[in-house]
Design an enzyme around this catalytic site. Structure first.
Site, PDB file in Angstrom:
ATOM      1  N   LYS A  35      -8.276  -3.810  -7.405  1.00  0.00           N
ATOM      2  CA  LYS A  35      -8.348  -2.435  -7.916  1.00  0.00           C
ATOM      3  C   LYS A  35      -6.990  -2.026  -8.499  1.00  0.00           C
ATOM      4  CE  LYS A  35      -7.292  -0.583  -3.361  1.00  0.00           C
ATOM      5  NZ  LYS A  35      -7.874  -0.257  -2.046  1.00  0.00           N
ATOM      6  N   TYR A 252      22.451  12.814 -12.606  1.00  0.00           N
ATOM      7  CA  TYR A 252      22.016  14.210 -12.546  1.00  0.00           C
ATOM      8  C   TYR A 252      22.221  14.759 -11.143  1.00  0.00           C
ATOM      9  CZ  TYR A 252      19.614  13.537 -17.033  1.00  0.00           C
ATOM     10  OH  TYR A 252      19.315  13.285 -18.338  1.00  0.00           O
TER      11      TYR A 252
HETATM   12  C1  LIG Z   1      -7.627  -1.293  -1.101  1.00  0.00           C
HETATM   13  C2  LIG Z   1      -8.690  -1.727  -0.184  1.00  0.00           C
HETATM   14  C3  LIG Z   1      -8.588  -2.946   0.519  1.00  0.00           C
HETATM   15  C4  LIG Z   1      -7.353  -3.805   0.499  1.00  0.00           C
HETATM   16  O1  LIG Z   1      -6.385  -3.242   1.332  1.00  0.00           O
HETATM   17  P1  LIG Z   1      -4.952  -3.941   1.555  1.00  0.00           P
HETATM   18  O2  LIG Z   1      -4.292  -3.090   2.580  1.00  0.00           O
HETATM   19  O3  LIG Z   1      -4.252  -3.856   0.242  1.00  0.00           O
HETATM   20  O4  LIG Z   1      -5.221  -5.312   1.977  1.00  0.00           O
HETATM   21  C5  LIG Z   1      -9.671  -3.327   1.278  1.00  0.00           C
HETATM   22  N1  LIG Z   1     -10.787  -2.561   1.364  1.00  0.00           N
HETATM   23  C6  LIG Z   1     -10.901  -1.389   0.710  1.00  0.00           C
HETATM   24  C7  LIG Z   1     -12.128  -0.591   0.862  1.00  0.00           C
HETATM   25  C8  LIG Z   1      -9.857  -0.928  -0.070  1.00  0.00           C
HETATM   26  O5  LIG Z   1      -9.983   0.240  -0.701  1.00  0.00           O
END
Ligand SMILES: *Cc1c(COP(=O)(O)O)cnc(C)c1O
Length: 360
Positions: A35, A252
């Site tokens: 994702k 800054y």
């Molecule tokens: C993002 C996600 C994962 C992966 O999680 P990590 O901590 O990056 O391993 C697994 N399951 C779901 C539903 C997620 O949204």
């Protein structure tokens, strides 16, 4: 000449980290979580490098379609399922696997005309309290899906709130076990943290995300200690050097004040490239950075296109010296911690303007 900033992606590290997930959960199939543009690493690039995964999990229907159009034919799991009735048309056409987390999504399935039954994954809310059916709804939801005539395999899923922390998974596992008694279905429960720490969560499928990218899901255990290799390296160069007198300030707001004469290097990398603006650069605290192979610190506030680093202890460094912001030799976990965040956020925030290169 483009600015000398670049993000490089080591494909062999992706494969190595997939191997770590595989050895940690040897009996499970793997949904590689890709994702958010594969946590900023490039969706198609990562999916191809992880061709040994049994499937891919992501959020966005458009990203799923991009994978199919890139020729990827493995199962693709949509982690939030559909948002509207019309989403079912591409879901059907591209044979996507759906998370179903509420009765409205079931109703949409019941109304749909599909060319073939859809693979669905029934999500249970065992304690994270974001998405999913409660214990009292689980059996009814399962039955409705089975009876809808629209589903092929129905599997089960939950997501842990604190597999990386003190609470662990015990309470959620107990609920999950109780709620799913009597349902015969494959299951997917474990994120990276649960894969690494809780074998009892592994089930038929696991869902590694952050570990594939070579970062640690734990605040108290480094990626290196877990045998993970960084995939993304954000690198740049020193483009100017300032010789400061005691009392001179940097950046800054003048948040850093030189205590004695010192050399400061200006790096072409800023928050518009994805470097966290909240990384501190005061006299009291700062973020780690590697210049010409030597570890040093940021000084002053991060600005849009630049940040400054202390060169006092690196006399050989000057204009053109290489800078690692994170990746090879400097974990994104460490940089993130110094900025009060987690590596996930840094990786996802890599800006589109940063040129990208792949390394075998
Ligand atoms: C993002 C996600 C994962 C992966 O999680 P990590 O901590 O990056 O391993 C697994 N399951 C779901 C539903 C997620 O949204």
């Amino acid at each position: 000449m483009p600015r000398p900033i670049r993000a490089s992606f080591r494909l062999s590290a992706l494969r190595h980290n997939l191997g770590v997930a595989r050895r940690s959960a040897p009996k499970s199939r793997i949904w590689a979580v890709v994702k958010a543009n594969a946590y900023g690493h490039g969706l198609v690039r990562v999916a191809r490098a992880l061709a040994d995964a049994e499937g891919y999990a992501l959020l966005d229907l458009n990203e799923a379609v991009r994978l199919r159009e890139a020729g990827i034919s493995k199962p693709i799991l949509l982690l939030q399922g559909i948002f509207q009735q019309s989403d079912l048309e591409p879901v059907d056409r591209y044979r996507l696997t759906l998370v179903v987390h509420d009765f409205e999504q079931i109703a949409m399935l019941e109304r749909a005309r599909l060319s073939a039954p859809a693979a669905v994954c029934l999500k249970l809310n065992t304690g994270l309290n974001r998405l999913g059916f409660s214990g009292s709804q689980a059996h009814a939801a399962y039955r409705r899906l089975q009876e809808s005539g629209r589903t092929a395999a129905v599997s089960l899923m939950t997501h842990f709130a604190d597999a990386d922390g003190a609470a662990g998974v015990a309470a959620q596992m107990a609920r999950y076990t109780e709620w799913t008694a009597g349902l015969r279905a494959e299951a997917t429960l474990a994120n990276s943290a649960a894969i690494l720490r809780y074998p009892e969560t592994h089930a038929e499928w696991v869902r590694p995300g952050i570990m594939l990218y070579g970062c640690s899901p734990f605040a108290d255990e480094s990626a290196q200690a877990l045998g993970l290799q960084p995939v993304m390296t954000l690198a740049s160069e020193i483009i100017a050097v300032q010789e400061l007198e005691a009392g001179d300030r940097v950046g800054y707001g003048g948040t850093f004040e030189a205590q004695r004469p010192m050399r400061v290097g200006v790096v072409t990398c800023g928050y518009a490239d994805g470097y966290p603006r909240h990384a501190p650069g005061s006299n009291e605290s700062n973020a780690p950075v590697v210049v010409a192979g030597a570890r040093t610190r940021t000084v002053g506030r991060v600005s849009m296109d630049m940040l400054c680093v202390d060169l006092s202890a690196i006399p050989q460094a000057g204009v053109g010296s290489p800078v690692i912001l994170w990746g090879d030799g400097l974990s994104a976990d460490e940089v993130a911690a110094s900025a009060g965040t987690i590596s996930y956020e840094l990786l996802c925030a890599l800006a589109a303007r940063v040129p990208q290169v792949e390394i075998e």
